[in-house]
Design an enzyme around this catalytic site. Structure first.
Site, PDB file in Angstrom:
ATOM      1  CB  ILE A 155      -2.705 -11.229  -5.424  1.00 17.66           C
ATOM      2  CG1 ILE A 155      -2.785 -11.608  -3.972  1.00 17.66           C
ATOM      3  CG2 ILE A 155      -3.322 -10.700  -6.047  1.00 17.66           C
ATOM      4  CD1 ILE A 155      -2.861 -10.013  -3.224  1.00 17.66           C
ATOM      5  CB  ALA A 193       0.726  -3.399  -6.234  1.00 18.84           C
ATOM      6  NE  ARG A 194      -0.133  -0.658  -0.123  1.00 18.39           N
ATOM      7  CZ  ARG A 194      -0.740  -1.531  -0.096  1.00 18.39           C
ATOM      8  NH1 ARG A 194      -1.812  -1.749  -0.734  1.00 18.39           N
ATOM      9  NH2 ARG A 194      -1.817  -1.314   0.753  1.00 18.39           N
ATOM     10  CD  GLU A 209      -5.402   4.706  -3.362  1.00 24.72           C
ATOM     11  OE1 GLU A 209      -5.674   4.355  -2.093  1.00 24.72           O
ATOM     12  OE2 GLU A 209      -4.417   3.445  -3.560  1.00 24.72           O
ATOM     13  CG  HIS A 257      -7.277   0.631  -2.313  1.00 25.25           C
ATOM     14  ND1 HIS A 257      -5.954   1.384  -2.001  1.00 25.25           N
ATOM     15  CD2 HIS A 257      -7.582  -0.247  -2.018  1.00 25.25           C
ATOM     16  CE1 HIS A 257      -5.755   0.464  -0.908  1.00 25.25           C
ATOM     17  NE2 HIS A 257      -5.846  -1.085  -1.609  1.00 25.25           N
TER      18      HIS A 257
HETATM   19  C1  8YV Z   1      -7.440  -3.106   1.646  1.00 25.63           C
HETATM   20  C2  8YV Z   1      -4.621  -3.449   0.774  1.00 25.63           C
HETATM   21  O1  8YV Z   1      -8.401  -2.175   0.827  1.00 25.63           O
HETATM   22  O2  8YV Z   1      -3.982  -5.565   1.501  1.00 25.63           O
HETATM   23  C3  8YV Z   1      -3.959  -4.874   1.004  1.00 25.63           C
HETATM   24  O3  8YV Z   1      -2.804  -3.987   1.531  1.00 25.63           O
HETATM   25  O4  8YV Z   1      -4.267  -2.619   0.483  1.00 25.63           O
HETATM   26  C4  8YV Z   1      -5.788  -3.940   0.851  1.00 25.63           C
HETATM   27  O5  8YV Z   1      -6.658  -5.391   1.494  1.00 25.63           O
HETATM   28  C5  8YV Z   1      -6.810  -1.928   2.669  1.00 25.63           C
HETATM   29  O6  8YV Z   1      -5.557  -2.562   3.762  1.00 25.63           O
HETATM   30  C6  8YV Z   1      -8.282  -1.597   3.092  1.00 25.63           C
HETATM   31  O7  8YV Z   1      -7.589  -0.185   3.443  1.00 25.63           O
END
Ligand code: 8YV
Length: 313
Positions: free
Chosen positions: A154, A230-231, A260, A278
């Protein structure tokens, strides 16, 4: 189709019920509590989950015959990898298919915050254009420095896009990327000090919890912007709120949050932030590719073929 259907537990129904091609026949269990699964728990051989739900220890304990976790996402911070390692449960992710959309979101947030497109939209809708004829000047991307934290798939795509906007790009990563022409910064304070726009696309989890703290925000400084795809866990959110309120940083674009879907009112009432629920990977195209990959990995596992996107851990 093979004769014997295989039982799969589904924690991410939006992916499991997509029209994704599959070569095995699966029985998809949507029960979201272990108790509801009852005797079926022993039959479960695969798990479909996503970044938000992961695969916690108590769930894995209840699935004694689990062979594979197919994650609809790239984040694995909520998966109990220790248990997976011990029980030799394989884990696959959606690596590769969502990088472009997530990178697009990083740039959309950068434009939203620097060019103030979201605030300008509010301005027009509120009738303020007619009333005042004047929307305050915003900030150019061209010539600014973008510091990317986490130079994986990414990060690479974000860098390409930022360069197309005329930005200078540097990065911080656990390891130097051999052959990369971008400037490397050995720690977060150094890259924050260097950056006009600090973009976070590093993995979540215990190792990166609150790495963006008050000191990093102060190093970014009053003309700096923070973007997070990211997170939520990587930022000390109260420290970010204080920095925004006290104008110790200039703005933030956030797709992810600490708890979230709860977004603190201090952020929703803040004019210098752009907030998203998200959704960086949430396009029809990418979500259907993610769903297809989830099933291609399950198909590979149950046909004893190599997995497409295994997680090495
Ligand atoms: C998705 C994500 O929104 O890839 C990830 O880790 O956070 C996102 O692509 C998620 O997995 C769906 O809930």
């Amino acid at each position: 189709m093979n004769a014997e259907p295989i039982d799969i537990l589904v924690l991410a129904p939006q992916f499991a019920h997509a029209q994704a091609p599959r070569t095995h026949e699966y029985i998809l269990h949507d029960d979201d509590s272990i108790a509801a699964l009852g005797a079926s728990a022993r039959k479960i051989r695969g798990l479909i989950t996503d970044g938000a739900r992961g695969a916690p220890c108590d769930l894995l304990e209840a699935l004694p015959n689990l062979e594979i976790i197919s994650v609809c996402g790239v984040g694995f911070d909520r998966i109990d990898l220790e248990t997976c390692r011990r029980r030799q449960i394989k884990v696959t992710t959606a690596r590769g298919v969502l990088s472009d959309d997530v990178a697009d979101m990083a740039l959309a947030l950068t434009l939203g915050v620097l060019r103030r497109t979201v605030a300008a939209d509010r301005f027009v809708r509120a009738g303020d254009w007619r009333a005042t004829h004047h929307f305050p000047l915003s900030t150019s991307l061209k010539g600014k420095r973008m510091g990317i934290v986490g130079m994986g798939d990414i990060g690479i795509e974000i860098a390409r896009r930022a360069q197309a906007f005329g930005m200078e790009v540097g990065y911080h990563n656990r390891r130097v990327k051999e052959g990369s022409p971008l400037s490397y910064h050995p720690d977060l304070i150094t890259i924050a000090r260097w950056s006009d726009v600090l973009v976070l696309c590093l993995p979540g989890g215990d190792a990166t919890r609150h790495v963006v703290n008050k000191d990093v925000l102060d190093a970014l400084g009053p003309d700096g912007f923070l973007i997070n795809v990211a997170r939520g866990s990587v930022i000390d959110e109260p420290a970010l709120i204080s920095a925004l309120q006290e104008k110790r940083i200039k703005g933030a674009g956030l797709d992810v949050f600490a708890d979230e879907p709860h977004v603190p009112p201090e952020l929703t009432s803040c004019d210098n932030v752009v907030l998203q629920p998200h959704i960086a990977s949430a396009t029809q195209e990418t979500r259907s590719e993610m769903a297809a990959l989830v099933f291609r990995n399950l198909d590979a596992q149950f046909a004893a073929r190599p997995l497409l996107t295994p997680l090495a851990f």
